[in-house]
Design an enzyme around this catalytic site. Structure first.
Site, PDB file in Angstrom:
ATOM      1  N   GLY A  33       0.822  -1.206   0.000  1.00 29.96           N
ATOM      2  CA  GLY A  33       0.000   0.000   0.000  1.00 29.96           C
ATOM      3  C   GLY A  33       0.855   1.256   0.000  1.00 29.96           C
ATOM      4  CG  ASN A  34      -0.218   4.612  -1.745  1.00 29.83           C
ATOM      5  OD1 ASN A  34      -0.920   5.494  -1.279  1.00 29.83           O
ATOM      6  ND2 ASN A  34      -0.588   3.890  -2.808  1.00 29.83           N
ATOM      7  NE  ARG A  35       5.137   6.776   4.405  1.00 24.57           N
ATOM      8  CZ  ARG A  35       5.364   5.963   5.435  1.00 24.57           C
ATOM      9  NH1 ARG A  35       4.443   5.811   6.368  1.00 24.57           N
ATOM     10  NH2 ARG A  35       6.498   5.306   5.516  1.00 24.57           N
ATOM     11  CB  SER A  36      -2.803   7.993  -0.826  1.00 25.63           C
ATOM     12  OG  SER A  36      -3.952   8.746  -1.131  1.00 25.63           O
TER      13      SER A  36
END
Ligand code: CTP
Ligand code: CA
Length: 230
Positions: A33-36
């Site tokens: 995943g990512n930090r958005s």
């Protein structure tokens, strides 16, 4: 906000915003995943609805509440492939696409259908990744002349050089460049500092301000672009 609400600059227009992060599954319990946070995309959806547009918000993983407005239809997705399929379905009937989603660039080559166990004899494991589809680039290829496609560029360095490259390579009408470096970066913050790039026009560097104000200004720019008829 008042300006958009009173002028209804996107009345009669259909607009899609993508927001949040995509997730790529590794096994039943893990993902990449990512930090958005989803905040920028949601702010754009709200500003577009204020401006009178019929808004579809295609949304991945976020860390905030989803908007409740009847003018915003929310479609949830998980993976980059889900996002691509959703847009293949919806884009042809829309006037504007804004890709604010933080899309995973790679996914595991194989999905393991059971939980991957710790190895007893070797502390290192390798996860083989393969590129995901560049959703923005592929969808922009199908763009008709009355449709607008707007992308973001998330950079930690060489912001304008990298973002200008994306404007050209992805066939976008507009790229909104923002820094994702450090604690002042775009991810998770309530404020953002963006520079808007358009073909054969000087970059527009906006002041650092709330994502809601940035969103309103982006919608204003889009509406004037629609009026110019390009
Ligand atoms: N994007 C996309 N599909 C991908 C990757 C990115 O549609 N597989 C979109 C994003 O939603 C954004 C734009 O492309 O609107 C730019 O994303 P960004 O991550 O800044 O650029 P990339 O082209 O992925 O290049 P890099 O991450 O190497 O900077
Ligand atoms: Ca990327």
């Amino acid at each position: 906000k008042d300006f958009l609400a009173t002028k209804k600059v996107l009345q009669g227009k259909k607009l899609i915003v993508t927001a949040g992060g995509t997730r790529e599954n590794i096994d039943p319990v893990r993902f990449i995943g990512n930090r958005s946070s989803g905040k920028m995309g949601i702010a754009i959806a709200e500003a577009a609805a204020q401006a009178g547009a019929a808004v579809k918000l295609i949304i991945g993983q976020v860390s905030v509440d989803l908007p409740q407005s009847p003018a915003i239809e929310v479609v949830k997705i998980t993976t980059t492939e889900d996002l691509f399929k959703a847009l293949q379905g919806y884009f042809p009937e829309n006037d504007i696409l804004i890709m604010a989603a933080a899309v995973a660039d790679y996914r595991p080559v194989d999905f393991t259908d059971h939980k991957i166990k710790k190895k007893v004899d070797n502390p290192n494991i390798t996860l083989e990744l393969t590129e995901t589809v560049d959703v923005l680039k592929e969808i922009a290829k199908t763009k008709k002349k009355n449709q607008l496609v707007i992308g973001f560029a998330a950079e930690t360095n060489d912001l304008l050089t990298n973002a200008n490259r994306k404007l050209a390579s992805k066939n976008a009408d507009m790229i909104i460049a923002n820094s994702v470096a450090g604690s002042d970066g775009a991810f998770g913050n309530d404020e953002n500092q963006v520079t808007v790039l358009q073909k054969s026009q000087p970059p527009i560097k906006m002041a650092r301000q709330s994502k809601s104000k940035v969103a309103t200004k982006i919608i204003e720019l889009i509406s004037s672009k629609l009026k110019q008829g390009d």
